[in-house]
Each structure stands twice: as structure tokens, then as C-alpha cells.
Design a protein around this motif. Structure first.
Motif, PDB file in Angstrom:
ATOM      1  N   GLU A 125       0.868  -1.015  -0.052  1.00 40.15           N
ATOM      2  CA  GLU A 125       0.002  -0.225  -0.112  1.00 40.15           C
ATOM      3  C   GLU A 125       0.920   1.277   0.018  1.00 40.15           C
ATOM      4  OE1 GLU A 125      -2.470  -0.392   3.457  1.00 40.15           O
ATOM      5  OE2 GLU A 125      -3.823  -1.676   2.336  1.00 40.15           O
ATOM      6  N   SER A 126       1.878   1.403   0.890  1.00 42.13           N
ATOM      7  CA  SER A 126       2.678   2.354   0.934  1.00 42.13           C
ATOM      8  C   SER A 126       3.526   2.953  -0.693  1.00 42.13           C
ATOM      9  CB  SER A 126       3.874   2.522   2.078  1.00 42.13           C
ATOM     10  OG  SER A 126       4.858   1.311   1.816  1.00 42.13           O
ATOM     11  N   LEU A 127       3.563   1.563  -1.211  1.00 42.07           N
ATOM     12  CA  LEU A 127       4.336   1.615  -2.448  1.00 42.07           C
ATOM     13  C   LEU A 127       3.456   1.852  -3.795  1.00 42.07           C
ATOM     14  CD1 LEU A 127       7.253  -1.015  -2.141  1.00 42.07           C
ATOM     15  CD2 LEU A 127       7.565   1.627  -2.046  1.00 42.07           C
ATOM     16  N   GLU A 128       2.003   1.719  -3.353  1.00 43.23           N
ATOM     17  CA  GLU A 128       0.958   2.249  -4.271  1.00 43.23           C
ATOM     18  C   GLU A 128       1.155   0.967  -5.500  1.00 43.23           C
ATOM     19  OE1 GLU A 128       1.341   6.280  -5.578  1.00 43.23           O
ATOM     20  OE2 GLU A 128       0.884   6.780  -3.582  1.00 43.23           O
ATOM     21  N   VAL A 129       1.359  -0.210  -4.846  1.00 43.04           N
ATOM     22  CA  VAL A 129       1.319  -1.251  -5.837  1.00 43.04           C
ATOM     23  C   VAL A 129      -0.140  -1.526  -6.234  1.00 43.04           C
ATOM     24  CG1 VAL A 129       1.934  -3.633  -6.127  1.00 43.04           C
ATOM     25  CG2 VAL A 129       3.345  -2.231  -4.696  1.00 43.04           C
ATOM     26  N   PRO A 130      -0.318  -1.692  -7.642  1.00 45.86           N
ATOM     27  CA  PRO A 130      -1.746  -1.927  -8.022  1.00 45.86           C
ATOM     28  C   PRO A 130      -2.294  -3.402  -7.301  1.00 45.86           C
ATOM     29  CG  PRO A 130      -0.371  -1.270  -9.985  1.00 45.86           C
ATOM     30  CD  PRO A 130       0.680  -1.414  -8.895  1.00 45.86           C
ATOM     31  N   ILE A 131      -3.467  -3.512  -7.208  1.00 41.26           N
ATOM     32  CA  ILE A 131      -4.112  -4.455  -6.528  1.00 41.26           C
ATOM     33  C   ILE A 131      -3.691  -5.957  -7.124  1.00 41.26           C
ATOM     34  CG2 ILE A 131      -6.485  -5.620  -6.071  1.00 41.26           C
ATOM     35  CD1 ILE A 131      -6.056  -2.954  -4.381  1.00 41.26           C
TER      36      ILE A 131
ATOM     37  N   GLU B 247      -0.090 -10.896  -6.131  1.00 44.37           N
ATOM     38  CA  GLU B 247       1.235 -11.771  -6.564  1.00 44.37           C
ATOM     39  C   GLU B 247       2.292 -11.442  -5.494  1.00 44.37           C
ATOM     40  OE1 GLU B 247       2.321 -10.462 -10.253  1.00 44.37           O
ATOM     41  OE2 GLU B 247       0.464 -10.724 -11.313  1.00 44.37           O
ATOM     42  N   LEU B 248       2.378 -10.246  -4.830  1.00 45.08           N
ATOM     43  CA  LEU B 248       3.295 -10.269  -3.471  1.00 45.08           C
ATOM     44  C   LEU B 248       3.007 -11.141  -2.451  1.00 45.08           C
ATOM     45  CD1 LEU B 248       4.081  -6.326  -3.470  1.00 45.08           C
ATOM     46  CD2 LEU B 248       5.565  -8.216  -3.830  1.00 45.08           C
ATOM     47  N   LEU B 249       1.591 -11.106  -2.092  1.00 45.27           N
ATOM     48  CA  LEU B 249       1.221 -12.088  -1.208  1.00 45.27           C
ATOM     49  C   LEU B 249       1.463 -13.618  -1.441  1.00 45.27           C
ATOM     50  CD1 LEU B 249      -2.126 -10.260  -0.162  1.00 45.27           C
ATOM     51  CD2 LEU B 249      -0.286 -10.666   1.288  1.00 45.27           C
ATOM     52  N   LEU B 250       1.263 -14.068  -2.806  1.00 42.90           N
ATOM     53  CA  LEU B 250       1.519 -15.132  -3.158  1.00 42.90           C
ATOM     54  C   LEU B 250       2.964 -15.591  -2.853  1.00 42.90           C
ATOM     55  CD1 LEU B 250      -0.999 -15.540  -6.314  1.00 42.90           C
ATOM     56  CD2 LEU B 250      -1.077 -16.860  -4.022  1.00 42.90           C
TER      57      LEU B 250
ATOM     58  N   PHE C 130       1.418 -16.407   1.235  1.00 42.25           N
ATOM     59  CA  PHE C 130       0.027 -16.055   1.741  1.00 42.25           C
ATOM     60  C   PHE C 130      -1.078 -16.235   0.607  1.00 42.25           C
ATOM     61  CE2 PHE C 130       3.170 -14.078   4.427  1.00 42.25           C
ATOM     62  CZ  PHE C 130       2.773 -14.441   5.598  1.00 42.25           C
ATOM     63  N   ALA C 131      -2.283 -16.415   1.111  1.00 42.83           N
ATOM     64  CA  ALA C 131      -3.385 -16.283   0.204  1.00 42.83           C
ATOM     65  C   ALA C 131      -3.789 -15.057  -0.300  1.00 42.83           C
ATOM     66  CB  ALA C 131      -4.642 -16.849   0.702  1.00 42.83           C
ATOM     67  N   PRO C 132      -4.037 -14.971  -1.653  1.00 42.83           N
ATOM     68  CA  PRO C 132      -4.640 -13.426  -2.070  1.00 42.83           C
ATOM     69  C   PRO C 132      -5.500 -12.731  -1.045  1.00 42.83           C
ATOM     70  CG  PRO C 132      -4.649 -14.881  -3.678  1.00 42.83           C
ATOM     71  CD  PRO C 132      -4.544 -15.945  -2.481  1.00 42.83           C
ATOM     72  N   ALA C 133      -5.259 -11.437  -0.876  1.00 42.13           N
ATOM     73  CA  ALA C 133      -6.297 -10.779  -0.112  1.00 42.13           C
ATOM     74  C   ALA C 133      -7.553  -9.938  -0.780  1.00 42.13           C
ATOM     75  CB  ALA C 133      -5.574  -9.709   0.696  1.00 42.13           C
ATOM     76  N   TYR C 134      -7.185  -9.673  -1.867  1.00 40.21           N
ATOM     77  CA  TYR C 134      -8.174  -9.129  -2.887  1.00 40.21           C
ATOM     78  C   TYR C 134      -8.764  -9.861  -3.933  1.00 40.21           C
ATOM     79  CZ  TYR C 134      -5.134  -5.545  -0.625  1.00 40.21           C
ATOM     80  OH  TYR C 134      -4.614  -4.754   0.172  1.00 40.21           O
ATOM     81  N   PRO C 135     -10.067  -9.793  -3.968  1.00 35.10           N
ATOM     82  CA  PRO C 135     -10.904 -10.716  -4.924  1.00 35.10           C
ATOM     83  C   PRO C 135     -10.440 -10.345  -6.610  1.00 35.10           C
ATOM     84  CG  PRO C 135     -12.309  -9.251  -4.196  1.00 35.10           C
ATOM     85  CD  PRO C 135     -11.095  -8.972  -3.389  1.00 35.10           C
ATOM     86  N   HIS C 136     -10.555 -11.242  -7.565  1.00 33.40           N
ATOM     87  CA  HIS C 136     -10.011 -11.018  -8.784  1.00 33.40           C
ATOM     88  C   HIS C 136     -11.561 -11.465  -9.512  1.00 33.40           C
ATOM     89  CE1 HIS C 136      -8.136 -11.094 -12.427  1.00 33.40           C
ATOM     90  NE2 HIS C 136      -8.496 -12.257 -12.860  1.00 33.40           N
ATOM     91  N   THR C 137     -11.827 -10.548 -10.211  1.00 39.18           N
ATOM     92  CA  THR C 137     -13.115 -10.952 -11.150  1.00 39.18           C
ATOM     93  C   THR C 137     -12.707 -10.766 -12.516  1.00 39.18           C
ATOM     94  OG1 THR C 137     -14.467  -9.745  -9.471  1.00 39.18           O
ATOM     95  CG2 THR C 137     -15.400 -10.151 -11.742  1.00 39.18           C
ATOM     96  N   ASP C 138     -12.973 -12.029 -13.279  1.00 40.23           N
ATOM     97  CA  ASP C 138     -12.624 -11.973 -14.715  1.00 40.23           C
ATOM     98  C   ASP C 138     -13.463 -11.273 -15.584  1.00 40.23           C
ATOM     99  OD1 ASP C 138     -11.490 -12.727 -16.922  1.00 40.23           O
ATOM    100  OD2 ASP C 138     -12.421 -14.708 -17.160  1.00 40.23           O
ATOM    101  N   LEU C 139     -13.171 -10.517 -16.381  1.00 45.66           N
ATOM    102  CA  LEU C 139     -13.958  -9.615 -17.294  1.00 45.66           C
ATOM    103  C   LEU C 139     -15.147 -10.580 -18.190  1.00 45.66           C
ATOM    104  CD1 LEU C 139     -11.745  -7.067 -18.544  1.00 45.66           C
ATOM    105  CD2 LEU C 139     -13.367  -6.664 -16.506  1.00 45.66           C
ATOM    106  N   HIS C 140     -14.749 -11.588 -18.248  1.00 42.09           N
ATOM    107  CA  HIS C 140     -15.817 -12.625 -19.123  1.00 42.09           C
ATOM    108  C   HIS C 140     -16.698 -13.322 -18.003  1.00 42.09           C
ATOM    109  CE1 HIS C 140     -13.638 -11.709 -22.573  1.00 42.09           C
ATOM    110  NE2 HIS C 140     -12.543 -11.922 -21.918  1.00 42.09           N
TER     111      HIS C 140
END
Length: 139
Positions: A88-94, A99-102, A106-116
Motif C-alpha cells: 500500500e505504501s508503494l502504491e502497488v496495483p491490486i 502476486e506479492l502475497l502469493l 500467503f493467500a491473495p487478499a483481494y478478489p479477482h473478477t474475470d471480465l468474462h
């Protein structure tokens, strides 16, 4: 262990052959270093250098500059909350935060929604139209 055995082992340990044996075996003197490409240490350093900030700025996220340095060198393993705070402090995109958590194990913290995804296909276009209409009405 007798004194003679101890001295023989110490001499062997500090001899050029002993040093070469430890080097070949990957012995690091008790310091755990994660040198694998794609690890959290490497990724955090890359994001920090990409943002062109010193180690002091991410340290403002609730840790010390020393801890950031140890994390980037692999001498310290960051916890889940530390990875999130540094990202967050480095303003890394969600998506890259996940990917950093993986990479840190660690498990991903943010949900991923496929555009399809059918749910996105139902709600996405009306949401985009609403945002576009709102932007047009603002002066």
C-alpha cells in the motif's frame, strides 16, 4: 568430544577445503537468504526502485528502515499484514499485491473478477454507463 577432536574439526572447518565444502553445499552461516527469483524480497525491492523511493518511505508504513532492508535482503520474512502495508505504501496495483502475497506464501487478499465472468457481464455495462453519464454531467 575430546579437545583433540574439537581442534581437528575446527581446523577442517576453517581450512580452504572446509570453506569450499560449505560454499558448494549452500551453507550461509545460519542466515536464511531467499535468493529465488520472484520471491517477496526481490519483488518488494523492484517495486521500491520502480517508484524511486528510499527504504525510509515504505518504513513509514509502520516499521523501521532496518526491517525494510532486512526484508529486501531476505534476512527477514515479512508477515501478511507487513506485505500488505508495504504494498500500500508503494502504491502497488491490486493484482500485483496479490502476486506479492502469493510470493510470500500467503493467500491473495483481494478478489479477482474475470471480465468474462457472467456476473460482471450483467453489472459491468450498466455501471460503466452510469459512471460515464456522471462524468459528463460534472462541470
Amino acid at each position: 568430544m575430546t579437545t583433540t577432536t574439537f581442534l581437528r574439526r575446527a581446523l577442517r572447518h576453517n581450512s580452504p577445503e572446509g570453506i569450499a565444502d560449505r560454499h558448494r553445499s549452500g551453507y550461509t552461516g545460519g542466515v536464511i537468504i531467499e535468493s529465488a527469483k520472484g520471491g517477496p524480497a526481490d519483488a518488494l525491492r523492484q517495486w521500491r526502485t520502480r517508484r524511486r523511493v528510499s527504504q525510509l518511505e515504505p518504513a513509514m508504513a509502520g516499521t523501521t528502515q532496518r526491517h525494510v532492508s532486512f526484508t529486501e535482503s531476505g534476512r527477514s520474512t515479512p508477515g501478511r499484514s507487513m506485505v500488505i502495508r508495504l504494498a500500500e505504501s508503494l502504491e502497488v496495483p491490486i493484482p500485483e499485491r496479490n502476486e506479492l502475497l502469493l510470493a510470500a506464501g500467503f493467500a491473495p487478499a483481494y478478489p479477482h473478477t474475470d471480465l468474462h465472468d457472467p456476473a460482471w457481464l450483467r453489472s459491468g455495462p450498466p455501471l460503466i454507463a452510469s459512471c460515464t453519464a456522471t462524468c459528463r454531467t460534472r462541470p
